[in-house]
Design a protein around this motif. Sequence first.
Motif, short mmCIF file in Angstrom:
data_model
loop_
_atom_site.label_atom_id
_atom_site.label_comp_id
_atom_site.label_asym_id
_atom_site.label_seq_id
_atom_site.Cartn_x
_atom_site.Cartn_y
_atom_site.Cartn_z
N ARG A 1 45.31 32.94 44.38
CA ARG A 1 44.50 32.77 45.84
C ARG A 1 43.35 33.80 45.67
N ASP A 2 42.36 33.54 46.47
CA ASP A 2 41.23 34.34 46.52
C ASP A 2 41.59 35.82 47.09
N ASP A 3 42.71 35.90 47.84
CA ASP A 3 43.17 37.24 48.33
C ASP A 3 44.25 37.87 47.58
N ALA A 4 44.37 37.38 46.46
CA ALA A 4 45.64 37.78 45.52
C ALA A 4 45.33 39.11 45.01
N THR A 5 46.44 39.93 44.58
CA THR A 5 46.19 41.20 43.85
C THR A 5 46.46 40.78 42.56
N VAL A 6 45.54 40.90 41.79
CA VAL A 6 45.69 40.87 40.26
C VAL A 6 45.61 41.95 39.65
N ILE A 7 46.56 42.27 38.83
CA ILE A 7 46.83 43.68 38.27
C ILE A 7 46.87 43.49 36.69
N ILE A 8 45.71 44.12 35.96
CA ILE A 8 45.87 43.89 34.50
C ILE A 8 45.92 45.28 33.66
N ASP A 9 46.49 45.02 32.34
CA ASP A 9 46.37 46.12 31.65
C ASP A 9 45.18 46.20 30.77
N PRO A 10 44.07 46.80 30.68
CA PRO A 10 42.91 46.53 29.99
C PRO A 10 42.95 46.84 28.54
N ARG A 11 43.89 47.56 28.15
CA ARG A 11 44.25 47.83 26.87
C ARG A 11 44.75 46.67 26.06
N ARG A 12 45.20 45.63 26.60
CA ARG A 12 45.59 44.62 26.03
C ARG A 12 45.11 43.18 26.65
N THR A 13 44.40 43.52 27.59
CA THR A 13 43.82 42.20 28.21
C THR A 13 42.18 42.40 28.27
N LYS A 14 41.65 42.28 27.16
CA LYS A 14 40.16 42.44 27.09
C LYS A 14 39.24 41.40 27.85
N ASN A 15 39.69 40.13 27.93
CA ASN A 15 38.88 39.17 28.84
C ASN A 15 39.82 38.79 30.01
N PRO A 16 39.65 39.44 30.96
CA PRO A 16 40.51 39.40 32.42
C PRO A 16 40.28 37.91 33.08
N PRO A 17 41.01 37.33 33.96
CA PRO A 17 40.50 36.02 34.53
C PRO A 17 39.60 36.25 35.48
N GLN A 18 38.72 35.04 35.61
CA GLN A 18 37.57 35.11 36.48
C GLN A 18 37.79 34.43 37.58
N GLY A 19 37.30 34.85 38.81
CA GLY A 19 37.54 34.17 40.29
C GLY A 19 37.04 34.98 41.42
N ASN A 20 37.26 34.51 42.59
CA ASN A 20 36.89 35.18 43.72
C ASN A 20 38.02 36.46 44.19
N PHE A 21 38.87 36.35 43.36
CA PHE A 21 40.01 37.26 43.49
C PHE A 21 39.60 38.83 42.97
N LYS A 22 40.12 39.80 43.28
CA LYS A 22 39.99 40.98 43.05
C LYS A 22 40.97 41.51 41.78
N VAL A 23 40.19 41.87 40.76
CA VAL A 23 40.98 42.23 39.44
C VAL A 23 41.12 43.84 39.51
N ILE A 24 42.53 44.21 39.45
CA ILE A 24 42.54 45.83 39.44
C ILE A 24 43.16 46.17 37.89
N ALA A 25 42.19 46.82 37.31
CA ALA A 25 42.50 47.36 35.95
C ALA A 25 43.26 48.78 35.90
N LEU A 26 44.36 48.69 35.32
CA LEU A 26 44.91 50.17 35.13
C LEU A 26 45.51 50.44 33.99
N PRO A 27 45.58 51.78 33.76
CA PRO A 27 46.13 52.01 32.28
C PRO A 27 47.67 51.97 32.26
#
Lengths: 393, 185
Positions: free
Chosen positions: B92-118
């Motif tokens: 969803r556009d208003d989704a909470t997307v949380i990624i671990d940037p150490r193992r996710t080099k290319n996060p998903p693209q879209g209108n949603f906000k991507v939160i990268a946390l260690p």
Amino acid sequence: MTVQQNVAQATPTINLPTINLQGNHACALGAVAAGCRFYAGYPITPSSEVAERLAKELPKVGGVFLQMEDEIASIAATLGASMGGVKAMTATSGPGFSLKQENLGYGMKAEIPCVVVNVMRGGPSTGMPTRPAQGDLMQARWGTHGDHPVVALTPGSVEEIYQQTARAFALSEKLRIPVIVLFDESLGHLEETITLPDVTEYENTIRKWATGKPEDYKPYKADADGVPPMARPGDGYRVHTTGLIVAEGGFPTQKADVVAPVMKRLLDKIEINNDLVESFEDIDCQDAEVVVVALGIVGRSAKKAVRELRQQGIKAGLFRPITLWPFPTKSFRALTKKAKYFVVAEMNAGQLILEIGAAKVDKQSVSGLNRYDGEPISPSLIKQAVKEVLGHE
Amino acid sequence: MTTSNKKNLEMRFSGAGGQGLQLCAKIFSKALIGEGYHVSMSQSYEPTSRGGLSRADIVASGDTPDYPLTTELDVLLILDQAAVNASEGIIRDDATVIIDPRRTKNPPQGNFKVIALPLSETAIKLGSERITNVVATGVIAALSHDIPLDIVEGALKSISPKKFLALNMDALHAGVELARGLKTA
């Protein structure tokens, strides 16, 4: 909205527990609740949790759990246990279901009650062990050789897996036939919040045992319901169990005039008891212009799609067989008289669609929505397919 | 048909096989059941015991949902690049997307906000990368408006093996702190 559930349902009780349960565990618990006291199996993904749970549950109720050397031995042991008088089950997936086919036919011919569960995964061969599919619908109907009667149930939720597994035992006992329960990996591994249905009625259903003088007993002489009473071991009745065609007295025969009525009785006994066997869910079929036909997890997807299409003013309906075999043809015809289009959504390359083509009375168009890549069919794909046949998009 | 006033909530915990994603789903499933939701939990994994795409999904609703599998994610956790493509088109556009940037080099693209946390770095500092899933659980619990933190704590306590309970609780609270840092930043 009309929702008709034509299922022999036990009366729901308010005090039944609400729990979270996985589909495969629901299958195991439904079996135990129906009185299953013997399981023989060989673990295979994605059905292994059925065995795992029964290994824990059966000893608690005085039942027997056997891990066999393979799938063929598993169904053989299951049939043997049933001949000994116990409600018995085996469960498997994909290649295991293929291995069981010969003995499945033996059970159908020798009229041995039991339940065979197939949690469908991607095929053919070892295929995709952890992915859902509905590729075994026709195998359930025609997998074993020769003309044979068949009953196969296709539950569409965790609650229904519990209920229909229990019902499978009742049908198998009543009709003296192995009953197949088919659901796919996504339902087998799905956990849902459910209320356990009351299945006492199914638990209380047991086969007819032979009565009367042992010297008068004819092991394959059927009653009016097409089903012969079974000899209980130890009761003194003589019986020879074989895969050969036998006359009423139990001795093998190949005489055409004897074989014809024997085979006719065997094939007709399900039809005679159709009221007991038939079950389906119908949502808004009667006035539907487009009827979606889907079962199992795809039936759930179609339910959501049909509700949303109705909200958009599109006359869509859903016919979901719960008893897949024999297909509820008469009811399907009666309910879909007004339909102009059928959309058959299934996770295979086109199996249920063959039955719909044969079942429809008119010249309605029949389109298939098929997926066999290991992913379920989403509600949006079904909505899109319905709009396409209507020429909306 | 939904008769309750509880809104539907769809969550996905995804990554590589062996990262404890099923456990994440189990914790939230238990917490949401405690909050009176009907919870449908599904999963997908590879035949291999480690690696490959693994995901565990939750559909929480007021009543039995027509369709129990995810179609529009409100919450998405991605712990490994292997899981990025699997959720394409259902976020969803208003989704909470949380990624671990150490193992996710290319996060998903879209209108949603991507939160990268260690997430995994935090876990490693606490003593084991294996508790990355619990750190993530803490983050999601803190960011969620639907699930009180103490309910998540309770669920974790009931699921965690005793000898890992202290470590798990530390990981959960470290995740909560990561999320709080976001809010004040």
